[in-house]
Structure formats: structure tokens, C-alpha cells
Scaffold this motif. Structure first.
Motif, PDB file in Angstrom:
ATOM      1  N   THR A  60       0.817  -1.214   0.000  1.00 26.93           N
ATOM      2  CA  THR A  60       0.000   0.000   0.000  1.00 26.93           C
ATOM      3  C   THR A  60       0.849   1.262   0.000  1.00 26.93           C
ATOM      4  OG1 THR A  60      -0.199  -0.145   2.422  1.00 26.93           O
ATOM      5  CG2 THR A  60      -1.977  -1.083   1.110  1.00 26.93           C
ATOM      6  N   PRO A 114       1.950   2.532  -4.316  1.00 28.39           N
ATOM      7  CA  PRO A 114       1.223   3.450  -5.203  1.00 28.39           C
ATOM      8  C   PRO A 114       1.500   4.918  -4.911  1.00 28.39           C
ATOM      9  CG  PRO A 114      -0.220   1.689  -4.482  1.00 28.39           C
ATOM     10  CD  PRO A 114       1.034   1.563  -3.674  1.00 28.39           C
ATOM     11  N   SER A 115       1.579   5.272  -3.630  1.00 32.40           N
ATOM     12  CA  SER A 115       1.869   6.663  -3.284  1.00 32.40           C
ATOM     13  C   SER A 115       3.295   7.043  -3.641  1.00 32.40           C
ATOM     14  CB  SER A 115       1.624   6.889  -1.788  1.00 32.40           C
ATOM     15  OG  SER A 115       0.258   6.776  -1.484  1.00 32.40           O
ATOM     16  N   ILE A 126      -4.579   9.497  -2.549  1.00 31.50           N
ATOM     17  CA  ILE A 126      -3.639   8.374  -2.597  1.00 31.50           C
ATOM     18  C   ILE A 126      -2.617   8.442  -1.472  1.00 31.50           C
ATOM     19  CG2 ILE A 126      -1.943   9.396  -4.184  1.00 31.50           C
ATOM     20  CD1 ILE A 126      -1.855   6.603  -5.527  1.00 31.50           C
ATOM     21  N   SER A 167      -4.258   5.465   0.654  1.00 36.15           N
ATOM     22  CA  SER A 167      -3.501   4.282   0.241  1.00 36.15           C
ATOM     23  C   SER A 167      -2.279   4.070   1.116  1.00 36.15           C
ATOM     24  CB  SER A 167      -3.062   4.414  -1.213  1.00 36.15           C
ATOM     25  OG  SER A 167      -2.249   3.316  -1.583  1.00 36.15           O
ATOM     26  N   ALA A 168      -1.517   5.125   1.347  1.00 37.27           N
ATOM     27  CA  ALA A 168      -0.311   4.982   2.171  1.00 37.27           C
ATOM     28  C   ALA A 168      -0.589   5.305   3.632  1.00 37.27           C
ATOM     29  CB  ALA A 168       0.802   5.866   1.628  1.00 37.27           C
ATOM     30  N   PHE A 221      -3.416   2.901   5.427  1.00 39.32           N
ATOM     31  CA  PHE A 221      -3.088   1.480   5.474  1.00 39.32           C
ATOM     32  C   PHE A 221      -1.732   1.226   6.123  1.00 39.32           C
ATOM     33  CE2 PHE A 221      -6.577   1.318   2.495  1.00 39.32           C
ATOM     34  CZ  PHE A 221      -7.221   0.149   2.880  1.00 39.32           C
TER      35      PHE A 221
END
Length: 214
Positions: A34, A37-38, A62, A66-67, A70
Motif C-alpha cells: 500500500t 502506489p503513493s 492516494i 492508500s499509504a 493502510f
């Protein structure tokens, strides 16, 4: 009981299948997959692939979800299984990504009352300097980890130093270099992630290199 019966009982016990080992918790799998993506988005921003004038607001979901979110989950998971160093590493990265999302939201929405370029740059300098120093400290404190981890942290340090210097000096030419170093640490962490998946699925460990400090 006779010797013969003892031998037979021992042979019967040896023939019984061994119970499979209980799976080992590995919050790094969730944390790394996770994080990537960032990290990739940040690198694309640095190299100019994404519109630097419009992207900051679009980066908020994001980096913060996402980061940031998570990695926070991974931090709590690691803490619950007493993986203290893992929890601290994911915790500081979660703190960065979440605060970065809030910083972007504030600067692009005018929450902080800062609208002039000089004021924005001043806030960014202080923010980047603080995390640069903390990530350098993290690198030095974890030199007992395998070399792959140290290499990843070193490229994180380089990225933050370049971003800080770029903001401080107004030298936009440093940001594409920071983008390249961002992609490098993403590749290193992706390698560590693949190793983690391989071991979790019963494969062999991939080479990670010897720790600098024994």
C-alpha cells in the motif's frame, strides 16, 4: 513395557505426520504494497509526468488513504505482534503520508491562510527538513537490518534532501533527480515485498545483503 514394544511405539510416533507450523504474521506485506502506489505517484510528480500545478490536490486521496491509512493499519498490526521496529518504521511513514495529505489539502484550499508563494515555500521547507532529519535518524538506527532495507532508506533520505534543497533554493532541476531516487527506493521496497510474498507462500528467501552493523 518391553524393549520391543518401546521400539514399536517410537517407530509409530515417528511415522505420524508433523503438524504444519503456524503461519507467521507479516504486516510488512500490507505496509509495502500500500506504500508503493503513493511512492510511484510522488515520483511521477517529481519528474514532471503529472501536472505540478494541478496535481497536489489530486494527490491527497492516494497519499492519505492508500499509504497513510493502510500504513497505520500495518503499524497497529505490527505492534500487536510485538514487531516493534516494524511498527516504528511503518508508523513514521504513516505519519509522513498522512501529514503530507493534510499539508496538500491545507495549501491547495487555503486552510492555513497562506496564499503567497514565499509563505508556501517556508512551510514546505520546515516540513521537509523535519522529516529529512527523522528519516536520516531512522536509517542510522536500523543499520542492523539487512542491506536492502538500509539501501531503501538511504534513497528515501536522498529524495528528501533533494526536495528540501529544491524548495529552499528554488532550483526546480533538483526535483526530477528526486523523482529518479523515488523510483529507486520504490524498486528496492518492491523487491523486499516480493521476497516477503515468496516466503509467505512457502518459497525461499531472496538475497537481502548483510547488515552494515552486526
Amino acid at each position: 513395557m518391553s524393549v520391543e514394544s518401546d521400539v514399536q511405539a517410537g517407530a509409530h510416533a515417528a511415522a505420524e505426520p508433523q503438524a504444519p507450523a503456524a503461519p507467521v504474521a507479516n504486516p510488512a506485506l500490507l505496509g509495502l504494497i500500500t506504500f508503493l502506489p503513493s511512492g510511484i505517484t510522488l515520483g511521477l510528480w517529481f519528474v514532471g509526468y503529472l501536472d505540478t500545478a494541478k496535481l497536489p490536490g489530486g494527490m491527497i486521496p492516494i497519499v492519505s488513504i492508500s499509504a497513510g491509512l493502510f500504513l497505520l493499519v500495518s503499524t497497529i498490526w505490527a505492534g500487536r505482534v510485538a514487531a516493534n521496529t516494524v511498527a516504528a518504521i511503518f508508523g513514521v511513514f504513516s505519519a509522513f503520508w498522512m501529514s503530507f495529505g493534510v499539508l496538500l489539502a491545507g495549501l491547495t484550499s487555503g486552510w492555513w491562510g497562506i496564499t503567497d508563494a514565499a509563505g508556501v515555500a517556508e512551510v514546505q521547507r520546515a516540513y521537509l527538513l523535519s522529516f529529512t532529519l527523522v528519516f536520516i535518524l531512522l536509517t542510522l538506527a536500523t543499520l542492523r537490518l539487512p542491506l536492502a532495507f538500509t539501501a531503501g532508506f538511504v534513497f528515501v533520505d536522498i529524495t528528501f534532501v533533494l526536495a528540501f534543497l529544491g524548495v529552499s533554493t528554488g532550483n526546480a532541476g533538483l526535483f526530477p533527480i528526486a523523482g529518479i531516487t523515488t523510483f529507486v527506493f520504490c524498486l528496492i521496497f518492491a523487491y523486499i515485498l516480493v521476497d516477503g510474498f515468496a516466503q509467505d507462500l512457502g518459497g525461499k528467501a531472496m538475497p537481502m545483503g548483510n547488515a552494515i552493523v552486526k
